[in-house]
Design a protein around this motif. Structure first.
Motif, short mmCIF file in Angstrom:
data_model
loop_
_atom_site.label_atom_id
_atom_site.label_comp_id
_atom_site.label_asym_id
_atom_site.label_seq_id
_atom_site.Cartn_x
_atom_site.Cartn_y
_atom_site.Cartn_z
N CYS A 153 0.83 -1.20 0.00
CA CYS A 153 0.00 0.00 0.00
C CYS A 153 0.87 1.26 0.00
N LYS A 154 1.92 1.24 0.77
CA LYS A 154 2.83 2.39 0.81
C LYS A 154 3.45 2.62 -0.56
N ALA A 155 3.92 1.56 -1.19
CA ALA A 155 4.55 1.68 -2.52
C ALA A 155 3.53 2.13 -3.56
N LEU A 156 2.32 1.59 -3.50
CA LEU A 156 1.27 2.02 -4.43
C LEU A 156 0.96 3.49 -4.23
N GLY A 157 0.95 3.93 -2.99
CA GLY A 157 0.72 5.33 -2.67
C GLY A 157 1.81 6.24 -3.20
N GLN A 158 2.98 5.68 -3.40
CA GLN A 158 4.11 6.44 -3.96
C GLN A 158 4.10 6.42 -5.49
N GLY A 159 3.06 5.77 -6.05
CA GLY A 159 2.92 5.76 -7.51
C GLY A 159 3.47 4.53 -8.21
N HIS A 160 3.91 3.54 -7.46
CA HIS A 160 4.45 2.32 -8.08
C HIS A 160 3.32 1.41 -8.55
N SER A 161 3.63 0.57 -9.50
CA SER A 161 2.64 -0.36 -10.06
C SER A 161 2.75 -1.72 -9.37
N VAL A 162 1.75 -2.56 -9.62
CA VAL A 162 1.78 -3.92 -9.09
C VAL A 162 2.96 -4.67 -9.69
N GLU A 163 3.18 -4.47 -10.97
CA GLU A 163 4.32 -5.14 -11.64
C GLU A 163 5.64 -4.74 -10.97
N TRP A 164 5.76 -3.47 -10.61
CA TRP A 164 6.97 -3.00 -9.92
C TRP A 164 7.08 -3.68 -8.55
N LEU A 165 5.95 -3.73 -7.83
CA LEU A 165 5.95 -4.36 -6.50
C LEU A 165 6.52 -5.77 -6.56
N LEU A 166 6.00 -6.53 -7.52
CA LEU A 166 6.38 -7.94 -7.59
C LEU A 166 7.75 -8.14 -8.24
N GLY A 167 8.33 -7.07 -8.73
CA GLY A 167 9.69 -7.12 -9.24
C GLY A 167 10.73 -6.80 -8.17
N GLU A 168 10.25 -6.28 -7.05
CA GLU A 168 11.15 -5.94 -5.95
C GLU A 168 11.31 -7.14 -5.01
N ARG A 169 12.55 -7.50 -4.75
CA ARG A 169 12.83 -8.68 -3.93
C ARG A 169 12.19 -8.61 -2.54
N LYS A 203 3.64 -18.44 -6.30
CA LYS A 203 3.71 -18.39 -7.75
C LYS A 203 3.25 -17.01 -8.20
N LYS A 204 3.76 -16.56 -9.34
CA LYS A 204 3.46 -15.21 -9.83
C LYS A 204 1.95 -14.97 -9.97
N ALA A 205 1.22 -15.93 -10.55
CA ALA A 205 -0.23 -15.76 -10.72
C ALA A 205 -0.91 -15.58 -9.36
N ASP A 206 -0.47 -16.32 -8.37
CA ASP A 206 -1.03 -16.20 -7.02
C ASP A 206 -0.57 -14.90 -6.36
N ALA A 207 0.61 -14.44 -6.70
CA ALA A 207 1.12 -13.19 -6.13
C ALA A 207 0.26 -12.01 -6.56
N TYR A 208 -0.17 -12.02 -7.81
CA TYR A 208 -1.08 -10.97 -8.28
C TYR A 208 -2.35 -10.97 -7.44
N GLN A 209 -2.92 -12.14 -7.25
CA GLN A 209 -4.15 -12.27 -6.47
C GLN A 209 -3.90 -11.84 -5.01
N LEU A 210 -2.77 -12.20 -4.49
CA LEU A 210 -2.41 -11.85 -3.12
C LEU A 210 -2.31 -10.33 -2.94
N VAL A 211 -1.73 -9.66 -3.92
CA VAL A 211 -1.64 -8.19 -3.85
C VAL A 211 -3.04 -7.59 -3.83
N LEU A 212 -3.92 -8.11 -4.68
CA LEU A 212 -5.29 -7.60 -4.70
C LEU A 212 -5.97 -7.82 -3.36
N LEU A 213 -5.81 -8.99 -2.77
CA LEU A 213 -6.42 -9.28 -1.47
C LEU A 213 -5.84 -8.35 -0.39
N GLY A 214 -4.55 -8.11 -0.46
CA GLY A 214 -3.91 -7.21 0.49
C GLY A 214 -4.41 -5.78 0.37
N VAL A 215 -4.57 -5.33 -0.86
CA VAL A 215 -5.09 -3.99 -1.11
C VAL A 215 -6.52 -3.87 -0.62
#
Length: 133
Positions: free
Chosen positions: A72-88, A100-112
């Protein structure tokens, strides 16, 4: 000013009516709606989603729950989901569990949805563009 006086008179009359009308029963206060902590909301949603990555068990809530506030903090700074999941340090992975990447997308949505729901529309739009939603 006149509107304020009428409003004040209405409030005072309503208060007098509630206190006076000969009915000694207490006035019921509306019960506050229960608030569910974001971590509880998030872990329930993860459990309900039955992500393939967690087929053998969901990671410890405290460990998994560290990610959404940072997302949420990173999204608030203007970063994208793709950027989030590219950061270690923002990719949902632990010492003895992974996602898995497909589940990570879903996980980000659930977190948001649990931690910063005002960003849900933007995240869903990005996930649609990526073909992940």
């Amino acid at each position: 000013m006149r509107h304020t006086a009428v409003l004040l008179a209405t409030v005072l009359l309503a208060g007098a009516t509630a206190c006076g009308g000969g009915d000694d029963r207490p006035v019921a206060e509306p019960s506050p709606s229960p608030t569910v902590a974001p971590l509880v909301k998030f872990t329930r949603a993860v459990d309900k989603a039955q992500l393939e990555s967690y087929a053998t068990g969901i990671p410890v809530a405290g460990e998994l729950g560290e990610f959404p506030p940072r997302w949420c903090k990173a999204l608030g700074q203007g970063h994208s989901v793709e950027w989030l999941l590219g950061e270690r340090d923002l990719y949902p992975i632990g010492q003895d569990w992974g996602t898995k990447k497909a589940d990570a997308y879903q996980l980000v949505l659930l977190g948001v949805q649990a931690y910063c729901p005002k960003r849900e529309v933007v995240v869903k739009a990005e996930l649609r563009e990526l073909g992940a939603y």
